[in-house]
Write an enzyme that holds these catalytic residues in place. Structure first.
Site, short mmCIF file in Angstrom:
data_model
loop_
_atom_site.label_atom_id
_atom_site.label_comp_id
_atom_site.label_asym_id
_atom_site.label_seq_id
_atom_site.Cartn_x
_atom_site.Cartn_y
_atom_site.Cartn_z
N HIS A 98 -27.83 -10.59 47.95
CA HIS A 98 -28.84 -11.06 48.32
C HIS A 98 -28.73 -12.49 48.41
O HIS A 98 -29.52 -13.25 49.01
CB HIS A 98 -30.19 -10.85 47.69
CG HIS A 98 -30.45 -11.35 46.27
ND1 HIS A 98 -31.18 -12.44 46.24
CD2 HIS A 98 -30.00 -10.98 44.96
CE1 HIS A 98 -31.17 -12.79 45.04
NE2 HIS A 98 -30.62 -12.05 44.36
N THR A 138 -27.75 -10.18 37.93
CA THR A 138 -28.29 -9.66 36.56
C THR A 138 -27.68 -8.45 35.71
O THR A 138 -27.09 -8.52 34.68
CB THR A 138 -29.56 -9.82 36.54
OG1 THR A 138 -30.42 -10.99 37.22
CG2 THR A 138 -30.31 -9.49 35.07
N ASN A 178 -26.31 -22.70 40.05
CA ASN A 178 -27.30 -22.32 40.89
C ASN A 178 -28.23 -23.46 41.24
O ASN A 178 -28.85 -23.66 42.27
CB ASN A 178 -28.02 -21.16 40.40
CG ASN A 178 -28.69 -21.25 39.02
OD1 ASN A 178 -27.58 -21.38 38.15
ND2 ASN A 178 -29.88 -21.18 38.82
N CYS A 219 -36.08 -17.77 39.05
CA CYS A 219 -36.09 -16.92 37.84
C CYS A 219 -36.99 -17.71 36.93
O CYS A 219 -37.80 -17.18 36.09
CB CYS A 219 -34.90 -16.50 37.18
SG CYS A 219 -34.03 -15.71 38.59
#
Ligand code: PLP
Length: 386
Positions: free
Chosen positions: A201, A72, A151, A324
């Site tokens: 991550h 982000t 994603n 998210c």
């Protein structure tokens, strides 16, 4: 109950070798990497080792990496930083309708500052047509930003082709590579991009460590002000243990990439074929070239959220969209963008595989999905009457 994790696009567990290095850094490297004494220099050495290893994963010079907190932040710095560095008063950004909220939210923020944004549509394949990007260009275009791998679908975007278009037009090109780095080979020089975001991550490093590649010569303003860290592009005391973990994870990913990609492709195909063979009225969303670990499947007549919960109760972690935006009742913007009707978008699940998964787990997951879908469909008046 045994629990199995099939949500690696949301995040990955820290791998044993990364954990070992991070713990050693936390224990043995207490200094501030900007201090000139012994402790500072030891920290600096570890920081630079992590930077070099991370740079090797995407084939850039380590001096072209800005170390920061993750995807982000990298997307924000790249997009806002490059657009703000543009000289003209009227500015325009080109992106796509299937980007992550980190990119779409940043673009929406720029729109509130009277910067115009074109969101190029994608077809049912989940892949953007480079010619659509070319057609969206304007004399005032200040940036093109397109993700490498989606994603939710895993679909790979034609980055090299778009980079050629961007270069011909003299427009900087940012790529959100958060779901690509560590999963497929990435060579930022070969791709010809100017800015490339990665996040540790997603490939077995701790959360809170990532990087932005900034090609030498790319104009980018800083968004934060303070010390002179990271060539004044990202001030703040460096996260040495995080970067140690990022570097070690990047090294492991690079060493195992080819073998793991082949293994995960076979495993993903086993899962996909198993589900398609066993369950009626389901299908794959965005069946184009994809990252090896991802599949997105609709199950007509069910609510994706209900299936996620049913599978969780059986010990399987999957997802009905990006982490998210989970919790929202809105169907996935990505699935809507590729043309799914809202009820089918709401009836879709993402399965994202990783290091810990094997054939046995996949077979158990297929059984669990088949049972849960059959059960939920029995309860569904719409499916029963269909
Ligand atoms: N971009 C993409 C494509 C992502 O999948 C994600 C995370 O899911 C991000 C950006 C944000 O990365 P981070 O969680 O490191 O902030």
């Amino acid at each position: 109950m045994e629990r199995y994790y099939f949500d690696h696009n949301a995040t990955t567990p820290v791998s044993p070798e990364v954990l070992e290095d991070v713990v050693a850094a936390l224990r043995d490297v207490p200094g501030n990497a900007s201090s000139i004494h012994f402790f500072g220099q030891a920290a600096k050495q570890q920081l630079e080792l992590g930077r070099r290893r991370t740079a090797a994963l995407i084939h850039c010079d380590s001096r072209e990496l800005v170390l920061l907190s993750g995807g982000t932040e990298a997307d924000n710095l790249a997009i806002q930083g490059a657009v703000r560095a543009g000289k003209s008063r009227v500015r325009h950004v080109i992106t796509t309708s299937i980007e992550h909220p980190a990119v779409l939210g940043t673009c929406a923020h720029l729109e509130r500052e009277a910067i115009s944004v074109t969101r190029v549509k994608v077809g049912s394949s989940g892949v953007v047509d480079p010619q659509e990007i070319r057609r969206a260009l304007r004399p005032e275009t200040a940036l093109i930003t397109v993700m490498h791998a989606n994603n939710e679908l895993g679909t790979l975007q034609p980055i090299r082709e778009i980079a050629i278009i961007a270069r011909e037009a003299g427009v900087p090109f940012h790529v959100d590579g958060v779901q690509a780095a560590g999963k497929i080979p990435v060579d930022v020089k070969g791709l010809g991009v100017d800015l490339y975001s990665i996040s540790g991550h997603k490939f077995y490093a701790p959360k809170g460590a990532g990087a932005l590649y900034v090609r030498k010569g790319t104009k980018m303003e800083s968004l934060m002000f303070g010390g002179k860290h990271e060539r004044e592009r990202r001030p703040g005391t460096e996260n040495v243990p995080g970067v140690v973990g990022l570097g070690r994870a990047a090294q492991s990913a690079r060493e195992n990439l080819a073998v793991e990609a082949e293994r995960l492709t076979a495993l993903r195909n086993r899962l996909e074929n198993g589900i398609l063979d066993r369950i009626p009225a389901c299908g794959v969303n965005g069946r184009s070239p994809r990252t090896p670990n991802t599949t997105n499947i609709y199950f007509d007549g069910i609510e994706g959220e209900a299936l996620v919960i049913a599978l969780d109760l059986k010990g399987f972690a999957v997802s009905s969209g990006s982490a998210c935006s989970s919790g929202s009742v809105e169907p996935s913007h990505v699935l809507l963008a590729i043309g799914l009707p809202p009820e089918r978008a709401r009836a879709s699940l993402r399965f994202s595989l990783g290091r810990s998964n094997d054939d046995q787990q996949v077979d158990a997951l297929i059984d669990a999905v088949a049972e849960s879908v059959a059960h939920l469909r029995k309860l569904s008046p719409t499916y029963a009457s269909a």
